[in-house]
Motif scaffolding. Sequence first.
Motif: not given
Length: 415
Positions: A218, A221, A224, A368-371, A384-385
Amino acid sequence: MTNRVVVTGIGALTPLGNNVKDFWSGVKSGKSGAAPITRFDASLFRTKFACELKNFDPTLFLDRAEVKRMDPFTQYAIVASDEAIADSGFNVNEMDPFDVGVIWGSGQGGMQTFEEQVAEYALGNGQPRFSPFFVPKLIANMASGMISIRNGYMGINYTTVSACATSNSAIMDAFNYIRTGQAKIIVTGGSEAPITAASIGGFCAMKAMSVRNDDPAVASRPFDVARDGFVMGEGAGALVLEDYDHAKSRGAHIYAEITGAAMTADAYHMTATHPEGLGAKRAMEIALKTSGMNFQDLDYLNAHATSTPVGDLSEIKAIISLTKNEKNKVQVSATKSMTGHLMGAAGGIEALICILAIRDRVIPPTINTTEVDPDIPQSVNLVLKEAIDFPVKAAMSNTFGFGGHNSIVVFRELA
């Protein structure tokens, strides 16, 4: 009057797969190629992981004598170009060999050979112990030379070096030589073998790479808010570019057409991109103008985005300046989140992603981009995702390199 240029063959050797089929499957599924480094002992390094090739044995493609005479970056070039040439299906024996060329890229060349030979010299207490293959294995143009020698291609042959923009620079040059009638077919792309102690150590010293050693998968990213640097990758991406009329006359399968390409310089900093993305914006504008397109005519943009705090935002600013921050249909993803950053080979494999996105009407994700960084406006359509189905008819590949190099290529469905 200029000639149309099309893609008739593709080949890949990547951390997600050792051929196009496996590579594309890994990209579409959002697979990460990052893991602890096995190539050397990286326990004392700041970054201890990378995106290495998996289960790659060069002797499955080259005889042992050839392997010994080639640095890994040349081995990678041969494997990927062999696949692309076979895929294209042209026979040089049925052509004038001077009509077929090779323009290949590598940002570092034979780094492993350099490292090994200098270490050998040091262990010899100053006595010259260099291999007669030291220089031939080291020099960056050897990959293009060996592709030519292996296949009997006697046309244009040279290597481009523009750091991480290298492969797109090679593709652009090949595009221009064919469209001006100076070649009928050119094998192009790039290869890099940078996972060595010297290369990893150098980038660690620059603090350019991620240090998420606890969870490498992860670490890359892009976009992010918590991104902390790029992840090194290795491998090669190859394309066979061909004059459209020549391809049509021999009944070749055509993946896509290259309609435009451009290069500019930031003239700003040795390693940082221009903070407002001015050079990137202009290169995209020129590539689109050459294509007879506007930014809104694109469906997909494969971003250079390496997961660095400054670089990702400067590219986003360039995109926003082209769209005037207005909502549009262009989908954006950063596939280095999966492959790692293949340096001089990055543009090669990312060109393949654009081409396959057009073929299969699929846009691969940014993983891996969560925020998402709050400085990135919602007008930028980040994928994303997970991959999405999308009617991709035109795609752009962005690459930028140390020294301020910007290189852009535009692909379009054959009309």
